[in-house]
Write a protein that holds these residues in place. Structure first.
Motif, mmCIF file in Angstrom:
data_model
loop_
_atom_site.group_PDB
_atom_site.id
_atom_site.type_symbol
_atom_site.label_atom_id
_atom_site.label_comp_id
_atom_site.label_asym_id
_atom_site.label_seq_id
_atom_site.Cartn_x
_atom_site.Cartn_y
_atom_site.Cartn_z
ATOM 1 N N LEU A 191 31.206 38.040 21.664
ATOM 2 C CA LEU A 191 30.440 39.313 21.794
ATOM 3 C C LEU A 191 29.966 39.384 23.271
ATOM 4 C CD1 LEU A 191 28.137 39.631 18.425
ATOM 5 C CD2 LEU A 191 30.532 40.833 19.069
ATOM 6 N N LEU A 192 29.439 38.286 23.772
ATOM 7 C CA LEU A 192 28.930 38.353 25.183
ATOM 8 C C LEU A 192 30.106 38.428 25.968
ATOM 9 C CD1 LEU A 192 26.374 35.330 25.581
ATOM 10 C CD2 LEU A 192 25.836 37.562 25.739
ATOM 11 N N MET A 193 31.097 37.727 25.832
ATOM 12 C CA MET A 193 32.249 37.745 26.771
ATOM 13 C C MET A 193 32.688 39.446 26.966
ATOM 14 S SD MET A 193 34.294 34.290 26.305
ATOM 15 C CE MET A 193 34.884 34.764 24.719
ATOM 16 N N SER A 194 32.972 39.841 25.837
ATOM 17 C CA SER A 194 33.439 41.132 25.572
ATOM 18 C C SER A 194 32.837 42.253 26.010
ATOM 19 C CB SER A 194 33.740 41.643 24.100
ATOM 20 O OG SER A 194 32.876 41.417 23.358
ATOM 21 N N GLY A 200 30.667 20.112 20.874
ATOM 22 C CA GLY A 200 30.165 19.343 19.595
ATOM 23 C C GLY A 200 29.852 20.275 18.547
ATOM 24 N N ASP A 201 30.613 20.142 17.178
ATOM 25 C CA ASP A 201 30.505 21.163 16.457
ATOM 26 C C ASP A 201 29.078 21.108 15.650
ATOM 27 O OD1 ASP A 201 32.427 21.569 13.515
ATOM 28 O OD2 ASP A 201 31.576 23.005 14.546
ATOM 29 N N GLU A 202 28.733 19.872 15.657
ATOM 30 C CA GLU A 202 27.605 19.811 14.486
ATOM 31 C C GLU A 202 26.599 20.729 14.596
ATOM 32 O OE1 GLU A 202 25.549 16.093 14.962
ATOM 33 O OE2 GLU A 202 24.347 16.268 13.205
ATOM 34 N N PHE A 203 25.933 21.216 15.995
ATOM 35 C CA PHE A 203 25.071 21.859 15.964
ATOM 36 C C PHE A 203 25.297 23.227 15.708
ATOM 37 C CE2 PHE A 203 24.058 18.131 18.636
ATOM 38 C CZ PHE A 203 22.946 17.870 18.057
ATOM 39 N N HIS A 204 26.660 23.872 15.847
ATOM 40 C CA HIS A 204 26.786 25.285 15.659
ATOM 41 C C HIS A 204 26.273 26.220 16.623
ATOM 42 C CE1 HIS A 204 29.187 24.529 11.624
ATOM 43 N NE2 HIS A 204 28.539 23.355 11.794
ATOM 44 N N GLY A 205 26.083 25.800 17.956
ATOM 45 C CA GLY A 205 25.462 26.431 18.702
ATOM 46 C C GLY A 205 25.923 27.822 18.881
ATOM 47 N N PHE A 206 27.176 28.084 18.698
ATOM 48 C CA PHE A 206 27.649 29.492 19.027
ATOM 49 C C PHE A 206 27.169 30.480 17.954
ATOM 50 C CE2 PHE A 206 31.087 27.683 21.899
ATOM 51 C CZ PHE A 206 30.250 27.501 22.980
ATOM 52 N N ASN A 207 26.981 29.931 16.771
ATOM 53 C CA ASN A 207 26.662 30.887 15.669
ATOM 54 C C ASN A 207 25.011 30.930 15.587
ATOM 55 O OD1 ASN A 207 28.784 31.320 14.764
ATOM 56 N ND2 ASN A 207 28.986 29.332 13.408
ATOM 57 N N ARG A 208 24.816 32.223 15.172
ATOM 58 C CA ARG A 208 23.272 32.649 14.950
ATOM 59 C C ARG A 208 23.217 33.129 13.455
ATOM 60 N NH1 ARG A 208 22.157 35.117 20.842
ATOM 61 N NH2 ARG A 208 22.257 33.052 21.894
ATOM 62 N N VAL A 258 34.875 32.172 36.792
ATOM 63 C CA VAL A 258 36.022 32.664 36.098
ATOM 64 C C VAL A 258 36.229 34.079 35.807
ATOM 65 C CG1 VAL A 258 36.631 32.573 33.343
ATOM 66 C CG2 VAL A 258 35.369 30.438 34.455
ATOM 67 N N THR A 259 37.500 34.257 35.921
ATOM 68 C CA THR A 259 37.828 35.858 35.792
ATOM 69 C C THR A 259 38.641 36.151 34.687
ATOM 70 O OG1 THR A 259 40.270 35.101 36.850
ATOM 71 C CG2 THR A 259 38.346 35.713 38.492
ATOM 72 N N ASP A 260 39.160 35.295 33.917
ATOM 73 C CA ASP A 260 40.029 35.496 32.475
ATOM 74 C C ASP A 260 39.667 34.548 31.706
ATOM 75 O OD1 ASP A 260 41.435 36.245 35.251
ATOM 76 O OD2 ASP A 260 42.379 37.866 33.966
ATOM 77 N N ILE A 261 39.594 34.677 30.564
ATOM 78 C CA ILE A 261 39.404 33.995 29.215
ATOM 79 C C ILE A 261 40.802 33.926 28.478
ATOM 80 C CG2 ILE A 261 38.112 33.131 27.197
ATOM 81 C CD1 ILE A 261 36.385 32.784 29.793
ATOM 82 N N PRO A 277 25.344 30.509 23.667
ATOM 83 C CA PRO A 277 26.656 31.347 24.268
ATOM 84 C C PRO A 277 26.263 31.771 25.675
ATOM 85 C CG PRO A 277 25.701 32.403 22.323
ATOM 86 C CD PRO A 277 25.051 31.088 22.289
ATOM 87 N N GLU A 278 24.760 32.118 25.839
ATOM 88 C CA GLU A 278 24.457 32.553 26.914
ATOM 89 C C GLU A 278 24.425 31.186 28.236
ATOM 90 O OE1 GLU A 278 22.614 32.654 24.236
ATOM 91 O OE2 GLU A 278 22.115 35.078 24.152
ATOM 92 N N THR A 279 24.326 30.067 27.713
ATOM 93 C CA THR A 279 24.490 29.018 28.549
ATOM 94 C C THR A 279 26.037 29.194 28.778
ATOM 95 O OG1 THR A 279 22.704 27.924 27.687
ATOM 96 C CG2 THR A 279 24.166 26.643 28.686
ATOM 97 N N VAL A 280 26.846 29.091 27.913
ATOM 98 C CA VAL A 280 28.144 28.830 28.294
ATOM 99 C C VAL A 280 28.747 30.039 29.221
ATOM 100 C CG1 VAL A 280 30.645 28.848 27.339
ATOM 101 C CG2 VAL A 280 28.758 27.490 26.170
ATOM 102 N N MET A 281 28.139 31.100 28.880
ATOM 103 C CA MET A 281 28.638 32.421 29.834
ATOM 104 C C MET A 281 28.233 32.194 31.159
ATOM 105 S SD MET A 281 30.095 35.277 29.135
ATOM 106 C CE MET A 281 29.457 36.555 29.912
ATOM 107 N N ALA A 282 26.924 31.639 31.404
ATOM 108 C CA ALA A 282 26.486 31.350 32.778
ATOM 109 C C ALA A 282 27.196 30.318 33.356
ATOM 110 C CB ALA A 282 24.799 30.785 32.589
ATOM 111 N N GLN A 283 27.800 29.381 32.800
ATOM 112 C CA GLN A 283 28.708 28.614 33.192
ATOM 113 C C GLN A 283 29.876 29.103 33.652
ATOM 114 O OE1 GLN A 283 28.339 25.175 34.448
ATOM 115 N NE2 GLN A 283 26.294 25.303 33.913
ATOM 116 N N MET A 284 30.266 29.981 33.122
ATOM 117 C CA MET A 284 31.570 30.797 33.224
ATOM 118 C C MET A 284 31.564 31.693 34.523
ATOM 119 S SD MET A 284 32.966 32.144 29.696
ATOM 120 C CE MET A 284 33.421 31.215 28.301
ATOM 121 N N LYS A 285 30.156 32.325 34.879
ATOM 122 C CA LYS A 285 30.261 33.087 35.918
ATOM 123 C C LYS A 285 29.851 32.353 37.250
ATOM 124 C CE LYS A 285 29.936 37.071 35.280
ATOM 125 N NZ LYS A 285 30.883 37.944 35.070
ATOM 126 N N ALA A 286 29.027 31.370 36.716
ATOM 127 C CA ALA A 286 28.594 30.496 38.023
ATOM 128 C C ALA A 286 29.787 29.750 38.764
ATOM 129 C CB ALA A 286 27.532 29.441 37.816
#
Lengths: 193, 170
Positions: B37-40, B162-170, B21-24, B9-18
């Protein structure tokens, strides 16, 4: 019941510098005003005008955003009302033209047209102010109060249907620009383009 | 699965900021909780939650019309439901927006676990919407490419997660 043209004319006196998404009142509003802050989008996809109004109001918090929606649109996307209420844009004034029918398809009745309380749905969804009008004099008298307090406010208005039976390809086209050009012009006027 | 081959999720957030992006505008799916949790927790990012994915399209269009830079975050199931709203509110109004779409049912083996995956890319091709597949952090530059393409074409571009890696979950 009110004539939409009369309702629109009454509103025009209170428009100020608001951005007006003319929606289902578009053919009447374009006779009142046709600037970059007048947003006749036609019907990009039914049910979405309220969302567009919300987004625009959130993006431009220092400008009033007025939308003329319809009850058919509202019913298609009832779930937008809690989203609007949660975001609570104080500059959003959400008028609904309730003619009880699908006028552009020939006047077939909207489900529940005689029994649904749209202002009640808005209130239950969290709009801090929601009201209904069916008489022009009462609507006109209420307009100063509607705009004197912050939104979001939901104003349901019973109007006579303006039924169209002419095939779509033969109807008079009152819009002067494409919806994309309308948005581009708005962004230019707002300094965002 | 290791952290190295997942999408954080940190990678996705970094892309949003870079990419400014102002609104999700979003509706949660099962893979995005930690991203939420990161976005909020970011005071500069406004979250607009919707109750049906199609609503996100007109809201994003309104935000864009008013000068903001929205991003849409939904699942592929909701994207299919949203077809006419994508057509009318995004493509019709020339809205350059990136849609981050959870690719439910996708596996890199080609073994589909949910019918929605069978139709996802076919849907995007039918609508002529460009798309990029992102499966892990090494793919993250494709998100930036999607933003650039959206700006250049003034149209929506999809990033399939891609769903397989479930990368947003921990």
């Amino acid at each position: 019941m009110m004539n939409t043209a009369d309702l629109i004319e009454a509103f025009a006196k209170h428009r100020g510098d608001a951005i007006v998404i003319s929606g289902r009142g578009g053919r009447h509003w374009i006779r009142q005003s046709d600037t970059a802050l007048d947003i006749p989008l036609g019907d990009p996809a039914m049910g979405g005008h309220a969302g567009f109004g919300l987004g625009l109001a959130l993006a431009q918090p220092n400008k009033r955003v007025v939308l003329f929606d319809s009850e058919g649109d509202i019913l298609m996307s009832l779930g937008q009302l809690p989203t609007i209420a949660e975001q609570a844009p104080a500059n959003f004034y959400h008028f609904v033209l309730d003619n009880e029918v699908y006028a552009t398809t020939g006047g077939q009745p909207v489900p529940g047209s005689k029994i649904v309380d749209y202002a009640g749905i808005a209130r239950s969804s969290g709009y801090p102010r929601a009201m209904s009008f069916s008489e022009l004099d009462e609507f006109t008298a209420a307009l100063p109060g509607i705009f004197a307090a912050p939104g979001p406010v939901f104003v349901s208005c019973k109007v006579y249907p303006e039924v169209e039976n002419t095939p779509i390809g033969q109807r008079v086209r009152w819009r002067k620009k494409s919806a994309a050009q309308v948005v581009a012009d708005l962004r230019g006027a707002l300094g965002a383009g | 699965m290791t952290a190295a081959n997942s999408l954080s999720p940190e990678t996705v957030m970094a892309q949003m900021k870079a990419n400014g992006v102002t609104d999700i505008v979003w509706l949660p799916d099962s893979e995005t909780n930690f991203l939420y949790l990161l976005m909020s927790s970011d005071p500069d990012l406004r979250l607009v939650g919707v109750t049906r994915e199609g609503h996100a399209m007109s809201i994003a269009a309104g935000l864009f019309a008013g000068g903001r830079k929205p991003m849409i975050l939904i699942q592929n199931t909701g994207m299919l439901e949203s077809g006419d709203s994508i057509r009318g509110w995004l493509m019709g109004l020339d809205v350059p927006v990136v849609m981050l779409v959870g690719y439910r049912g996708y596996t890199r083996h080609g073994v589909i676990t949910d019918t929605v995956a069978h139709y996802t890319e076919r849907f995007l091709m039918a609508f002529d919407i460009p798309f990029y597949l992102v499966e892990n952090d090494d793919d993250a530059d494709r998100i930036a490419i999607a933003f650039k393409q959206a700006e250049q074409t003034r149209k929506p571009v999809v990033v399939l997660v891609g769903d397989e890696f479930h990368g947003f979950n921990r």
